[in-house]
Design a protein around this motif. Sequence first.
Motif, PDB file in Angstrom:
ATOM      1  N   PRO B 324      -9.481 -36.563 -52.240  1.00  0.00           N
ATOM      2  CA  PRO B 324     -10.506 -36.051 -53.033  1.00  0.00           C
ATOM      3  C   PRO B 324     -10.449 -34.858 -53.084  1.00  0.00           C
ATOM      4  O   PRO B 324     -10.095 -33.932 -52.394  1.00  0.00           O
ATOM      5  CB  PRO B 324     -11.697 -36.365 -52.212  1.00  0.00           C
ATOM      6  CG  PRO B 324     -11.286 -36.769 -50.575  1.00  0.00           C
ATOM      7  CD  PRO B 324      -9.673 -37.148 -50.890  1.00  0.00           C
ATOM      8  N   ALA B 325     -10.632 -34.413 -54.423  1.00  0.00           N
ATOM      9  CA  ALA B 325     -10.779 -32.858 -55.069  1.00  0.00           C
ATOM     10  C   ALA B 325     -11.902 -32.537 -55.651  1.00  0.00           C
ATOM     11  O   ALA B 325     -12.399 -33.218 -56.637  1.00  0.00           O
ATOM     12  CB  ALA B 325      -9.486 -32.650 -55.765  1.00  0.00           C
ATOM     13  N   GLY B 326     -12.788 -31.608 -55.312  1.00  0.00           N
ATOM     14  CA  GLY B 326     -13.812 -31.169 -56.139  1.00  0.00           C
ATOM     15  C   GLY B 326     -14.825 -32.101 -56.138  1.00  0.00           C
ATOM     16  O   GLY B 326     -15.513 -31.957 -57.250  1.00  0.00           O
ATOM     17  N   ILE B 327     -15.240 -32.650 -55.210  1.00  0.00           N
ATOM     18  CA  ILE B 327     -16.433 -33.720 -55.056  1.00  0.00           C
ATOM     19  C   ILE B 327     -17.563 -32.924 -55.091  1.00  0.00           C
ATOM     20  O   ILE B 327     -17.772 -31.975 -54.115  1.00  0.00           O
ATOM     21  CB  ILE B 327     -16.448 -34.357 -53.895  1.00  0.00           C
ATOM     22  CG1 ILE B 327     -15.028 -35.242 -53.554  1.00  0.00           C
ATOM     23  CG2 ILE B 327     -17.539 -35.404 -53.790  1.00  0.00           C
ATOM     24  CD1 ILE B 327     -14.913 -35.829 -52.417  1.00  0.00           C
TER      25      ILE B 327
END
Lengths: 333, 333
Positions: B324-327
């Motif tokens: 996950p990136a930038g949640i």
Amino acid sequence: MSRVTLSHGDGGAFSAQLVQNLFLRYLWNPYLEHLSDATILPTPNRALAVTTDSFVVQPVFFPGGDIGKLSVCGTINDLTAGGARPMYLTAAFILEEGFLLSQLEQIVASMAQTAKECDVAVVAGDTKVVPRGQADGIYINTTGIGQVYRGLKLSPREIQPGDAIIVSGTLGDHGIAVLSEREGLAFETQVKSDCAPLSSLLSAVEDLFPAVRWLRDPTRGGAAASLNELAQAAGADIILQERHIPIRPQVKAASDMLGLDPLTLANEGKMLFVVQKDSAADLLNMLQAHPLGADAVIIGTVASGSGEVLMKTEAGGTRLVEMPAGIPVPRIC
Amino acid sequence: MSRVTLSHGDGGAFSAQLVQNLFLRYLWNPYLEHLSDATILPTPNRALAVTTDSFVVQPVFFPGGDIGKLSVCGTINDLTAGGARPMYLTAAFILEEGFLLSQLEQIVASMAQTAKECDVAVVAGDTKVVPRGQADGIYINTTGIGQVYRGLKLSPREIQPGDAIIVSGTLGDHGIAVLSEREGLAFETQVKSDCAPLSSLLSAVEDLFPAVRWLRDPTRGGAAASLNELAQAAGADIILQERHIPIRPQVKAASDMLGLDPLTLANEGKMLFVVQKDSAADLLNMLQAHPLGADAVIIGTVASGSGEVLMKTEAGGTRLVEMPAGIPVPRIC
């Protein structure tokens, strides 16, 4: 990207980048190799000393230091005051969205340098980012682990009437440095924070350990708070000699102007020692031979009594030095 | 006085009152007797595990827990995931001026209860108060020290193709519980956080330790982040079976509504295990016999590959489970 964003704190790819490109660049050591949930450290062969402190100082950069240096010094000094050699630190950051990454880098570099000077490894870390307006730039928690020195038996109960009280240098510098920077006060000579790690100062006096009965680094609440706690815990009085208390003229002037008592101001690079009378001169000499103890001086003695701190004033009177209560100086450390 | 004031954090008389009347009332143990700068702990006879975490969860009280319980569970679970038996915690509070003392008391009581359940002592503490508007109520740092178990050799390098991946229960509960409380979302059935200390779950499977190769409690970033980190570090693929991944129907429904993948949601009472194939059934049985592992299930296997996490979907296809990136889910823990 030049500022901290919420995604730097979400445990995903940006968090990982921050760890790799910033934290590990400065703080790497073999213990951090696996970046696991918990860091594994060798089995210690002495009793442990543990301490924790959060740092919320404002401003983050001040004459003589910054929140990074302060967060390492503060915890190293607490371990030192506990009679231990500092070994490991953990570092946990609460960052406000929008904080400048360049400032974070300066702060982390400063932590790394101070830790290195003391041969202390930062072995675990954490970063949380809160939305804009829910913190004030940066807060740092450091927790320290040390190994207790042999031969030191520190306790208020160990102190005896006649013991000497020594301070390793001038009092109130940190408090005035931070306050004047925060309030934009300009004095003729800039007061610098005394922020410094004192672990080497304690190891320098190892030969005298059996004669040292109590140690304390007088931070929040200053020497007044530390000595009142000692007097109460020991059930003995502490008699201070005002004329011997080392205070820089510019600290004295600033305190007078602000209506503050330098004895209640925070220090971040000073140690109070209670030492057996016969070893006081030796301890003083050893401290004065160390760069961080050059201004060390005997400021008073222990007397039998009911737990008060009394000051023999320069005018020849005696005044009670009270436990400070309700001082409106937030965010000094 | 019903609210936190700046003087509760200045190191003087009010700070001392807060420590005596609140913190020590709930958290007292013999190590805290001297309230020194550093707490002295017995010499450990095993390697140490150390971890640190700050907790900034918002709201402070949520279904299934509060920031106090969470701050103890989170650190206990990190030590557990590190293969250690938790022994000591430190607790450092950053309080916003005006925070209700009654809420602080609830939070500290909750920390005390959770620590007691796990036979963990809170051995050092710190309180800072920042002026109104410079924090959001309360932030807590807990740092944990544990003793490493014998016989556990945990590392991504230990994992082998064919190893089974087991999760101790349903995924995504904490994330949905906190988000729905924060956003005021009402679902038919309230989702409770899974917030729980997992140290007893690990000690319950001690007989199988040599077969356990890796552990992780999937908090921020969820199982997706933990398993991607594992796959990358191990240089192996992880193949998940979507139909076996335990997700409560109400978590599934809420995630769909919010456009979130439950695999990326935080858990605070779940452990991921990688275990040697031949011992997978035994581990599963032992976990299921423990109250905190009743819903444990094998969710996938390790396969040779280049470090990807792949999901065999219920529809029969394969999809990549990304890091996950930038949640944008700040302050989930």
